[in-house]
Design a protein around this motif. Structure first.
Motif, PDB file in Angstrom:
ATOM      1  N   PRO A   2     -29.699   0.235  -1.792  1.00 55.74           N
ATOM      2  CA  PRO A   2     -28.858   1.184  -2.531  1.00 55.74           C
ATOM      3  C   PRO A   2     -28.735   0.897  -4.026  1.00 55.74           C
ATOM      4  CG  PRO A   2     -27.806   0.555  -0.480  1.00 55.74           C
ATOM      5  CD  PRO A   2     -29.017  -0.321  -0.631  1.00 55.74           C
ATOM      6  N   ASP A   3     -28.867  -0.364  -4.430  1.00 61.07           N
ATOM      7  CA  ASP A   3     -28.787  -0.682  -5.861  1.00 61.07           C
ATOM      8  C   ASP A   3     -29.876   0.015  -6.666  1.00 61.07           C
ATOM      9  OD1 ASP A   3     -26.594  -2.291  -5.411  1.00 61.07           O
ATOM     10  OD2 ASP A   3     -27.756  -4.148  -5.330  1.00 61.07           O
ATOM     11  N   THR A   4     -31.002   0.336  -6.022  1.00 62.66           N
ATOM     12  CA  THR A   4     -32.094   1.011  -6.730  1.00 62.66           C
ATOM     13  C   THR A   4     -31.856   2.511  -6.835  1.00 62.66           C
ATOM     14  OG1 THR A   4     -33.441   1.382  -4.741  1.00 62.66           O
ATOM     15  CG2 THR A   4     -33.750  -0.713  -5.907  1.00 62.66           C
ATOM     16  N   LEU A   5     -30.905   3.030  -6.058  1.00 63.69           N
ATOM     17  CA  LEU A   5     -30.637   4.469  -6.051  1.00 63.69           C
ATOM     18  C   LEU A   5     -29.638   4.881  -7.118  1.00 63.69           C
ATOM     19  CD1 LEU A   5     -30.227   4.997  -2.204  1.00 63.69           C
ATOM     20  CD2 LEU A   5     -32.317   5.068  -3.555  1.00 63.69           C
ATOM     21  N   GLN A   6     -28.624   4.059  -7.311  1.00 63.23           N
ATOM     22  CA  GLN A   6     -27.497   4.414  -8.161  1.00 63.23           C
ATOM     23  C   GLN A   6     -27.892   4.979  -9.539  1.00 63.23           C
ATOM     24  OE1 GLN A   6     -24.389   4.247  -6.767  1.00 63.23           O
ATOM     25  NE2 GLN A   6     -23.708   5.382  -8.543  1.00 63.23           N
ATOM     26  N   PRO A   7     -28.854   4.374 -10.237  1.00 65.81           N
ATOM     27  CA  PRO A   7     -29.190   4.899 -11.574  1.00 65.81           C
ATOM     28  C   PRO A   7     -29.756   6.323 -11.562  1.00 65.81           C
ATOM     29  CG  PRO A   7     -30.160   2.723 -11.248  1.00 65.81           C
ATOM     30  CD  PRO A   7     -29.608   3.169  -9.923  1.00 65.81           C
ATOM     31  N   HIS A   8     -30.202   6.801 -10.414  1.00 66.25           N
ATOM     32  CA  HIS A   8     -30.878   8.097 -10.338  1.00 66.25           C
ATOM     33  C   HIS A   8     -30.019   9.200  -9.731  1.00 66.25           C
ATOM     34  CE1 HIS A   8     -34.297   5.707 -11.383  1.00 66.25           C
ATOM     35  NE2 HIS A   8     -34.218   5.030 -10.271  1.00 66.25           N
ATOM     36  N   LEU A   9     -28.790   8.878  -9.345  1.00 72.44           N
ATOM     37  CA  LEU A   9     -27.987   9.839  -8.606  1.00 72.44           C
ATOM     38  C   LEU A   9     -27.157  10.769  -9.477  1.00 72.44           C
ATOM     39  CD1 LEU A   9     -26.796   7.589  -5.659  1.00 72.44           C
ATOM     40  CD2 LEU A   9     -28.595   9.320  -5.655  1.00 72.44           C
ATOM     41  N   GLY A  10     -26.965  10.426 -10.717  1.00 76.00           N
ATOM     42  CA  GLY A  10     -26.184  11.295 -11.589  1.00 76.00           C
ATOM     43  C   GLY A  10     -26.958  12.551 -11.960  1.00 76.00           C
ATOM     44  N   ASN A  11     -26.233  13.614 -12.224  1.00 74.35           N
ATOM     45  CA  ASN A  11     -26.816  14.856 -12.720  1.00 74.35           C
ATOM     46  C   ASN A  11     -27.848  15.467 -11.764  1.00 74.35           C
ATOM     47  OD1 ASN A  11     -26.945  16.931 -14.586  1.00 74.35           O
ATOM     48  ND2 ASN A  11     -28.641  15.993 -15.684  1.00 74.35           N
ATOM     49  N   ILE A  12     -27.532  15.462 -10.469  1.00 72.93           N
ATOM     50  CA  ILE A  12     -28.372  16.178  -9.505  1.00 72.93           C
ATOM     51  C   ILE A  12     -27.517  17.238  -8.822  1.00 72.93           C
ATOM     52  CG2 ILE A  12     -29.987  14.276  -9.094  1.00 72.93           C
ATOM     53  CD1 ILE A  12     -28.536  13.716  -6.461  1.00 72.93           C
ATOM     54  N   ASP A  13     -28.141  18.327  -8.448  1.00 67.94           N
ATOM     55  CA  ASP A  13     -27.434  19.423  -7.788  1.00 67.94           C
ATOM     56  C   ASP A  13     -27.690  19.473  -6.297  1.00 67.94           C
ATOM     57  OD1 ASP A  13     -26.324  20.495 -10.185  1.00 67.94           O
ATOM     58  OD2 ASP A  13     -28.285  21.345 -10.642  1.00 67.94           O
ATOM     59  N   SER A  14     -28.824  18.964  -5.869  1.00 70.99           N
ATOM     60  CA  SER A  14     -29.200  19.014  -4.460  1.00 70.99           C
ATOM     61  C   SER A  14     -29.914  17.726  -4.093  1.00 70.99           C
ATOM     62  CB  SER A  14     -30.145  20.184  -4.186  1.00 70.99           C
ATOM     63  OG  SER A  14     -29.541  21.397  -4.532  1.00 70.99           O
ATOM     64  N   LEU A  15     -29.860  17.420  -2.824  1.00 67.96           N
ATOM     65  CA  LEU A  15     -30.527  16.231  -2.322  1.00 67.96           C
ATOM     66  C   LEU A  15     -31.289  16.624  -1.062  1.00 67.96           C
ATOM     67  CD1 LEU A  15     -30.829  13.082  -2.365  1.00 67.96           C
ATOM     68  CD2 LEU A  15     -28.798  13.020  -0.918  1.00 67.96           C
ATOM     69  N   PHE A  16     -32.577  16.331  -1.052  1.00 67.57           N
ATOM     70  CA  PHE A  16     -33.407  16.583   0.124  1.00 67.57           C
ATOM     71  C   PHE A  16     -33.908  15.229   0.583  1.00 67.57           C
ATOM     72  CE2 PHE A  16     -37.204  17.700   2.473  1.00 67.57           C
ATOM     73  CZ  PHE A  16     -36.765  18.777   3.221  1.00 67.57           C
ATOM     74  N   LEU A  17     -33.464  14.795   1.733  1.00 65.78           N
ATOM     75  CA  LEU A  17     -33.768  13.462   2.234  1.00 65.78           C
ATOM     76  C   LEU A  17     -34.710  13.562   3.422  1.00 65.78           C
ATOM     77  CD1 LEU A  17     -33.125  10.387   2.162  1.00 65.78           C
ATOM     78  CD2 LEU A  17     -31.191  10.885   3.669  1.00 65.78           C
ATOM     79  N   ILE A  18     -35.879  12.953   3.296  1.00 67.63           N
ATOM     80  CA  ILE A  18     -36.845  12.921   4.388  1.00 67.63           C
ATOM     81  C   ILE A  18     -36.920  11.489   4.891  1.00 67.63           C
ATOM     82  CG2 ILE A  18     -39.252  13.253   5.067  1.00 67.63           C
ATOM     83  CD1 ILE A  18     -39.500  15.266   2.791  1.00 67.63           C
ATOM     84  N   THR A  19     -36.625  11.313   6.182  1.00 71.03           N
ATOM     85  CA  THR A  19     -36.690   9.983   6.783  1.00 71.03           C
ATOM     86  C   THR A  19     -37.457  10.063   8.099  1.00 71.03           C
ATOM     87  OG1 THR A  19     -34.620  10.256   8.002  1.00 71.03           O
ATOM     88  CG2 THR A  19     -34.463   9.348   5.778  1.00 71.03           C
ATOM     89  N   GLN A  20     -37.658   8.924   8.699  1.00 67.66           N
ATOM     90  CA  GLN A  20     -38.354   8.872   9.981  1.00 67.66           C
ATOM     91  C   GLN A  20     -37.481   9.493  11.065  1.00 67.66           C
ATOM     92  OE1 GLN A  20     -38.658   4.598   9.862  1.00 67.66           O
ATOM     93  NE2 GLN A  20     -40.887   4.752   9.849  1.00 67.66           N
ATOM     94  N   SER A  21     -38.107  10.202  11.985  1.00 67.94           N
ATOM     95  CA  SER A  21     -37.352  10.814  13.067  1.00 67.94           C
ATOM     96  C   SER A  21     -36.944   9.802  14.134  1.00 67.94           C
ATOM     97  CB  SER A  21     -38.171  11.933  13.715  1.00 67.94           C
ATOM     98  OG  SER A  21     -39.367  11.404  14.255  1.00 67.94           O
TER      99      SER A  21
END
Length: 86
Positions: free
Chosen positions: A42-61
């Protein structure tokens, strides 16, 4: 899979920021901002989460319960970083 989603979003005239563990290897269309990050860190995500309107998350089923819960926390972190509903 993600590349097809990105193309559809770009075709609608929207900006795309794509997260990749290996941005230099990501083969995405021109105009996509590719940033380095890892859903397992999660520490690698935080810098990129600001100023987004939508999130599309693709993970393993076939992900484990622990992985599913971690992804839920990642989505919650994105909501909190933006102060709006995603």
């Amino acid at each position: 899979m993600g590349g097809h989603v990105v193309e559809q979003i770009l075709n609608k005239g929207m900006k795309v920021k794509a997260l990749s563990r290996n941005p230099e290897k990501a083969s995405l269309p021109a105009g996509v901002q590719v940033v380095a990050g890892d859903l397992d860190n999660p520490d690698t995500l935080q810098p990129h989460l600001g100023n987004i309107d939508s999130l599309f998350l693709i993970t393993q089923s076939d992900q484990s319960d622990a992985k599913f819960l971690k992804n839920q926390k990642n989505v919650q972190m994105a909501k909190e970083a933006n102060g709006k509903k995603l």
